[in-house]
Design a protein around this motif. Structure first.
Motif, PDB file in Angstrom:
ATOM      1  N   MET A   1       0.854  -1.180   0.106  1.00 36.53           N
ATOM      2  CA  MET A   1      -0.043   0.063  -0.103  1.00 36.53           C
ATOM      3  C   MET A   1       0.950   1.367   0.007  1.00 36.53           C
ATOM      4  N   ALA A   2       1.869   1.237   0.850  1.00 37.57           N
ATOM      5  CA  ALA A   2       2.865   2.354   0.845  1.00 37.57           C
ATOM      6  C   ALA A   2       3.386   2.637  -0.551  1.00 37.57           C
ATOM      7  N   THR A   3       3.605   1.681  -1.389  1.00 41.29           N
ATOM      8  CA  THR A   3       4.126   1.874  -2.805  1.00 41.29           C
ATOM      9  C   THR A   3       2.945   2.438  -3.812  1.00 41.29           C
ATOM     10  N   VAL A   4       1.715   2.242  -3.330  1.00 47.12           N
ATOM     11  CA  VAL A   4       0.712   3.040  -4.015  1.00 47.12           C
ATOM     12  C   VAL A   4       0.415   4.358  -3.881  1.00 47.12           C
ATOM     13  N   ILE A   5       0.678   4.559  -2.393  1.00 45.06           N
ATOM     14  CA  ILE A   5       0.920   6.065  -1.938  1.00 45.06           C
ATOM     15  C   ILE A   5       1.953   6.693  -2.656  1.00 45.06           C
ATOM     16  N   GLN A   6       2.961   6.086  -2.676  1.00 49.34           N
ATOM     17  CA  GLN A   6       3.888   6.732  -2.958  1.00 49.34           C
ATOM     18  C   GLN A   6       3.916   7.308  -4.602  1.00 49.34           C
ATOM     19  N   GLN A   7       3.322   6.349  -5.365  1.00 48.81           N
ATOM     20  CA  GLN A   7       2.896   6.563  -6.744  1.00 48.81           C
ATOM     21  C   GLN A   7       1.923   7.779  -6.815  1.00 48.81           C
ATOM     22  N   SER A   8       0.956   7.646  -5.990  1.00 46.12           N
ATOM     23  CA  SER A   8      -0.315   8.765  -5.758  1.00 46.12           C
ATOM     24  C   SER A   8       0.666  10.026  -5.501  1.00 46.12           C
ATOM     25  N   LEU A   9       1.443  10.257  -4.681  1.00 48.22           N
ATOM     26  CA  LEU A   9       1.980  11.350  -4.136  1.00 48.22           C
ATOM     27  C   LEU A   9       2.706  11.876  -5.615  1.00 48.22           C
ATOM     28  N   GLY A  10       3.393  10.956  -6.282  1.00 46.22           N
ATOM     29  CA  GLY A  10       4.277  11.468  -7.384  1.00 46.22           C
ATOM     30  C   GLY A  10       3.205  12.055  -8.502  1.00 46.22           C
ATOM     31  N   ASP A  11       1.754  11.381  -8.543  1.00 43.08           N
ATOM     32  CA  ASP A  11       1.043  12.023  -9.554  1.00 43.08           C
ATOM     33  C   ASP A  11       0.888  13.468  -9.322  1.00 43.08           C
ATOM     34  N   ILE A  12       0.741  13.941  -8.112  1.00 40.46           N
ATOM     35  CA  ILE A  12       0.719  15.380  -7.912  1.00 40.46           C
ATOM     36  C   ILE A  12       1.736  16.136  -7.646  1.00 40.46           C
ATOM     37  N   GLY A  13       3.193  15.408  -7.648  1.00 42.34           N
ATOM     38  CA  GLY A  13       4.251  16.333  -7.824  1.00 42.34           C
ATOM     39  C   GLY A  13       4.992  16.182  -6.678  1.00 42.34           C
ATOM     40  N   ILE A  14       4.600  15.395  -5.495  1.00 46.57           N
ATOM     41  CA  ILE A  14       5.232  15.190  -4.254  1.00 46.57           C
ATOM     42  C   ILE A  14       6.019  14.030  -4.430  1.00 46.57           C
ATOM     43  N   ARG A  15       7.435  14.281  -3.939  1.00 48.77           N
ATOM     44  CA  ARG A  15       8.248  13.083  -3.943  1.00 48.77           C
ATOM     45  C   ARG A  15       8.123  12.244  -2.623  1.00 48.77           C
ATOM     46  N   GLY A  16       7.753  11.032  -2.866  1.00 49.44           N
ATOM     47  CA  GLY A  16       7.506  10.159  -1.740  1.00 49.44           C
ATOM     48  C   GLY A  16       8.636   9.229  -1.552  1.00 49.44           C
ATOM     49  N   GLU A  17       9.254   9.029  -0.302  1.00 50.76           N
ATOM     50  CA  GLU A  17      10.030   7.943   0.027  1.00 50.76           C
ATOM     51  C   GLU A  17       9.809   7.192   1.049  1.00 50.76           C
ATOM     52  N   ILE A  18       9.893   5.802   0.701  1.00 55.19           N
ATOM     53  CA  ILE A  18       9.222   4.857   1.560  1.00 55.19           C
ATOM     54  C   ILE A  18      10.387   4.392   2.584  1.00 55.19           C
ATOM     55  N   LYS A  19       9.900   4.388   3.681  1.00 58.37           N
ATOM     56  CA  LYS A  19      10.951   4.086   4.825  1.00 58.37           C
ATOM     57  C   LYS A  19      10.019   2.405   5.656  1.00 58.37           C
ATOM     58  N   VAL A  20      10.649   1.439   5.194  1.00 55.56           N
ATOM     59  CA  VAL A  20      10.182   0.108   6.011  1.00 55.56           C
ATOM     60  C   VAL A  20      10.855  -0.058   7.168  1.00 55.56           C
ATOM     61  N   LEU A  21      10.122  -0.219   8.147  1.00 51.68           N
ATOM     62  CA  LEU A  21      10.827  -0.632   9.575  1.00 51.68           C
ATOM     63  C   LEU A  21      10.164  -1.921  10.274  1.00 51.68           C
ATOM     64  N   GLU A  22      11.060  -2.357  10.966  1.00 50.40           N
ATOM     65  CA  GLU A  22      10.584  -3.532  11.941  1.00 50.40           C
ATOM     66  C   GLU A  22       9.733  -2.966  13.049  1.00 50.40           C
ATOM     67  N   TRP A  23       8.747  -3.566  13.383  1.00 48.89           N
ATOM     68  CA  TRP A  23       7.450  -3.093  14.462  1.00 48.89           C
ATOM     69  C   TRP A  23       8.090  -2.459  15.337  1.00 48.89           C
ATOM     70  N   GLY A  24       9.135  -2.917  16.019  1.00 47.13           N
ATOM     71  CA  GLY A  24       9.670  -2.310  17.456  1.00 47.13           C
ATOM     72  C   GLY A  24      10.114  -1.085  17.067  1.00 47.13           C
ATOM     73  N   ALA A  25      11.027  -0.958  16.033  1.00 49.35           N
ATOM     74  CA  ALA A  25      11.675   0.294  15.631  1.00 49.35           C
ATOM     75  C   ALA A  25      10.628   1.318  15.080  1.00 49.35           C
ATOM     76  N   TYR A  26       9.501   0.734  14.586  1.00 46.92           N
ATOM     77  CA  TYR A  26       8.819   1.490  13.896  1.00 46.92           C
ATOM     78  C   TYR A  26       7.803   2.243  14.848  1.00 46.92           C
ATOM     79  N   LEU A  27       7.392   1.732  15.853  1.00 42.71           N
ATOM     80  CA  LEU A  27       6.626   2.077  17.091  1.00 42.71           C
ATOM     81  C   LEU A  27       7.350   3.346  17.803  1.00 42.71           C
ATOM     82  N   ALA A  28       8.877   3.033  17.993  1.00 43.96           N
ATOM     83  CA  ALA A  28       9.454   4.027  18.314  1.00 43.96           C
ATOM     84  C   ALA A  28       9.756   5.325  17.548  1.00 43.96           C
TER      85      ALA A  28
END
Lengths: 319, 518
Positions: free
Chosen positions: B375-402
């Motif tokens: 889903m994050a990839t689709v969000i990135q693509q959609s942001l690109g469509d309106i001229g916003i650069r999206g950068e995806i950061k995938v984090l493991e859950w513990g690090a993500y929560l922090a």
């Protein structure tokens, strides 16, 4: 007699060398855990982390202490055989390991046995039938097995042997290895675990065999009219095995690492799976315990490999 | 040996075996999504533990299928003084599995234990509103709260961690109660082999009538594919998770049945409202218009989730579709961007203003929610469509929560799960301003109006008035647009056809009426 005492002295030396290894591993793991983002208390506190609850949990786990005190407490406990209490399950780490380590070793040993049997046999036959179609197919096959990700192979084997053929159960441990159910359960995970090792061992065995086959003493043996089968299996194999055994020792360590994936896919109740869970939940004492034990097993296996050298090649001596 | 003797011998053997073996035990084998972590309800924070714990322990009240509180260990209750004093009348003649009688003392003991700082139980947070607990008589217990709360039942009494434990067992085992859980529930604890199984046995003295099953075994099988293969090969009777990709495969299998019902969870895209660029409402509006949420939910989660338009899932009585909705409209999105002066693009085609590129970090966990990374990839693509650069950061859950607790993200995927449609527990931790940083308000959203209304909603006892309050909250949030509601996952289980008598409900996994027809 002198030889035996030398070997014994070597074993003692290696066991003493375990101390700095284990100490080094523990410090490294401890520091890595401290540097990893993610708060164990936060992960234990549930969806709504009440600040008061977080504080209570940190105090209970000893996370409110300075890092060096935490490490010192761990060390003092560890030398007394107490590796602390798992943050996640609340049970002593040593108990958690005691119940699971045998299952992981069982998986790895069966996997290694399969890898050695299949790998060495295939390698020897490939060297024996050098430059034939069999040789080519074995080497291409081993390349394919080395390249396949374990996770994928696991699912493939499960779909084939559990779902389609219904020969073997898909998951869990059945019982001890002396029972039929035990074997039925261990076969799929062990074969999955062994595939890449078998492939690497096959390639190395072939290379090592070919090298020895080109040695002068083999030529002499052949010139004396010794049958080809005897030359290959008696004169060549034993001498070609030294690098193979060395690699097998290292592969055993690799297997212990790979069991994390295999144990998860096949729901095998081993130590690697709990190690991965411990990392995700920042269960520091559990991670420490698992890594320490795996390190010790790794060192011991390599010591065993060193000892095997002596039996394979009497020229090797321990000074 | 003659044929006749042989037949006689075999028949005799069969007869002996038939007599020696008891009638086939009604044992239900369930694939749990992971091993149980703790079975002491005071420490249960994960689904796999609560699924098992709830068979052993009971609470004073439970939800029914429509999310309404129903009597359990309490037969009735009343709130007085505007919802500040709650009195529970307890069920008589109930005993714990260890023979300890259930009474008001046991209830007081359970809750006092829960909030004991030495226990460090996460359950202390659930009942932090409780001031005193008084035993009125053997079967009456009274809770006095620090302030009135209409949501006391949902937030405190019916929380999984508020299940009543046997005081005798808790005293005997202390911190080790997790390995010897004793409750009043329909099933008794027998054994727990870590990472192998948990075995429960029917409590024939259960006050609600003995369960039809004689045993229940939970086997931890973390991999979804393995679970499904085990179900298909009859290794297990029940699986508690069905992914979108497996749904049709199960439905097409004549030997299996599928259970699906709306649940009380919600998944969102959160903006970090105090950080560039989302402190600007126009950018939030633009992105809300730019992401095709309908398509995302249809493409990734067919059959297993439903699109939501507000904070609460549709299954809740407090669900409300706000009047301000953001349809997928790229032109409108661009208009909002232009309104904030984002019109110029740089050489790479991304919007730029005074040398600053409009770029956003999209934080996502990996597999915490179904297809989250995709889903994050689709969000990135959609942001690109309106001229916003999206950068995806995938984090493991513990690090993500922090990371999201600290507000490191600009945009993140997060969800909320609970076992009822109670709005106080869903809005409160996520939208109250005091929940910023470390609590669950990863939007860093601050609205005084919402804060005040949420407090009012917790204290109001009149149902109609509560509904109106939460509708107003939803309307304010929709206009502020601090997040984008995405979907609510269905609660989807599957079982062998021989599993009969099961009532599938988001209120809990009830096995008392289940039997095996084989």
């Amino acid at each position: 007699m002198e030889r035996v005492s030398r070997v014994l002295r070597h074993i003692v030396q290696r066991l003493i060398s375990l101390v700095p290894v284990v100490l080094g591993v523990s410090v490294t793991v401890f520091l890595i855990l401290q540097l990893t983002p993610g708060d164990p208390a936060r992960l234990l506190a549930g969806q709504v982390p009440d600040p008061q609850v977080l504080e209570n949990i940190r105090r209970e786990l000893g996370l409110d202490q300075p890092i060096h005190i935490q490490y010192w407490n761990f060390l003092v406990g560890a030398v007394q055989g107490d590796l602390g209490t798992s943050f996640r399950s609340g049970r002593p780490v040593i108990d958690e390991i005691r119940t699971r380590l045998p299952f992981t070793l069982e998986l790895a040993v069966v996997g290694m046995a399969i890898a050695l049997l299949v790998g060495v046999t295939a390698g020897v036959l490939a060297a024996y039938k050098r430059n034939t179609l069999y040789d080519l197919l074995t080497m291409i096959g081993s390349l394919i097995f080395v390249s396949m990700p374990g996770f994928w192979v696991a699912l493939l084997l499960m779909l084939a042997f559990s779902l389609e053929l219904r020969w073997l159960p898909a998951s869990g441990r059945g019982g001890p290895l002396w029972t039929v159910d035990g074997w039925r359960h261990v076969l799929l995970p062990a074969v999955t675990l062994s595939l890449s090792s078998a492939a690497i061992l096959a390639r190395l065995t072939r290379a090592s065999m070919v090298e020895v086959l080109n040695q002068d003493y083999i030529k002499t043996a052949r010139a004396k009219g010794v049958p080809n089968v005897v030359v290959v299996f008696k004169h060549t194999l034993k001498n070609a095995l030294i690098p193979v055994i060395t690699l097998a020792g290292i592969q055993f360590g690799d297997m212990l690492a790979n069991t994390a994936i295999i144990e998860t896919v096949f729901a095998w109740p081993g130590i690697s799976r709990v190690g991965v869970q411990a990392i995700s939940s920042r269960d520091f004492p559990m991670v420490q315990g698992v890594v320490l034990f795996v390190a010790i097993v790794f060192v011991l296996v390599n010591m065993l490999v060193d000892l095997l050298y002596v039996f394979l090649d009497p020229r090797i001596k321990y000074d | 040996m003659s044929v006749r003797k042989y037949v006689l011998l075999v028949s005799l053997l069969v007869l002996v075996l038939a007599v020696a073996l008891p009638a086939q035990a009604q044992r239900l084998v369930i694939a749990n999504i992971g091993d149980v972590v703790k079975l002491d309800p005071a420490y249960v924070t994960d689904v796999q533990s609560s699924t098992v714990s709830n068979q052993i322990h009971e609470r004073l009240a439970v939800y029914d299928e429509s999310g309404e509180p129903q009597p359990a260990l309490a037969v009735s209750w009343e709130a007085s003084e505007g919802g500040q004093v709650w009195t529970f009348y307890l069920r008589e003649g109930v005993t714990f599995h260890d023979g300890t009688p259930f009474n008001a003392e046991a209830v007081k003991y359970t809750f006092e234990r829960l909030r004991d700082p030495e226990m460090a139980s996460p359950g202390a947070g659930d009942i932090s509103i409780v001031d005193t607990i008084t035993v009125i008589d053997d079967f009456t217990v009274q809770f006095t709260l620090e302030r009135p709360s209409a949501a006391f039942l949902s937030t405190s009494i019916m929380a999984t961690r508020s299940a009543i434990v046997s005081p005798a067992a808790a005293e005997e085992y202390g911190q080790d109660l997790s390995n010897h859980p004793v409750g009043t529930g329909p099933f008794k604890f027998v054994e727990w082999q870590p990472d192998s199984h948990v075995l429960l046995q029917a409590n024939v003295d259960y006050w609600g009538g003995a369960p039809l099953l004689s045993e229940v075994m939970f086997k931890p099988i973390p991999e979804a594919t393995t679970q499904l293969v085990e179900l298909e090969t009859q290794g297990v009777d029940f699986i508690l998770r069905v992914g979108s990709t497996d749904f049709n495969r199960i439905q097409d299998n004549p030997d299996l049945q599928i259970f699906s019902t709306p649940d009380f969870n919600a998944r969102y895209i959160f903006f970090q409202n105090q950080k560039f660029p989302f402190e600007d409402k126009n950018i939030r509006y633009a992105v809300s218009h730019a992401i095709p949420v309908d398509d995302i939910v249809t493409a990734f989660l067919q059959n297993v989730a439903v699109r939501i338009h507000g904070v609460m899932p549709e299954s809740s009585w407090a669900a409300h579709t706000p009047s301000k909705l953001f349809d997928y409209d790229v032109d409108k999105a661009k208009e909002y961007l232009a309104a904030s002066g984002w019109t110029e693009t740089n050489s790479q085609g991304y919007l730029e203003q005074d040398g600053v590129e409009l770029s956003v970090e999209i934080y996502t966990p990996d597999g915490r929610y179904p297809m989250d990374k995709e889903m994050a990839t689709v969000i990135q693509q959609s942001l690109g469509d309106i001229g916003i650069r999206g950068e995806i950061k995938v984090l493991e859950w513990g690090a993500y929560l922090a990371a999201v607790d600290d507000g490191e993200h600009q945009l993140c995927i997060l969800g909320w799960s609970q076992s009822s449609g109670e709005p106080a527990t869903m809005y409160g931790p996520q939208f109250k301003s005091h929940a910023i940083g470390g609590w669950a308000n990863a939007m860093f959203y601050h609205s005084d109006a919402v804060d005040a209304l949420l407090l009012q909603g917790e204290e109001e006892t009149d149902m109609e008035a509560r509904i109106a309050i939460y509708q107003e909250v939803q309307e304010i949030i929709a206009v502020d647009a601090p997040m984008i509601p995405m979907y609510s996952e269905y609660l989807t289980y599957a079982a062998q056809n021989h599993v009969q008598g099961y009532n599938h409900s988001p209120a809990g996994f009830d096995l008392t009426t289940v039997y095996l027809d084989k």
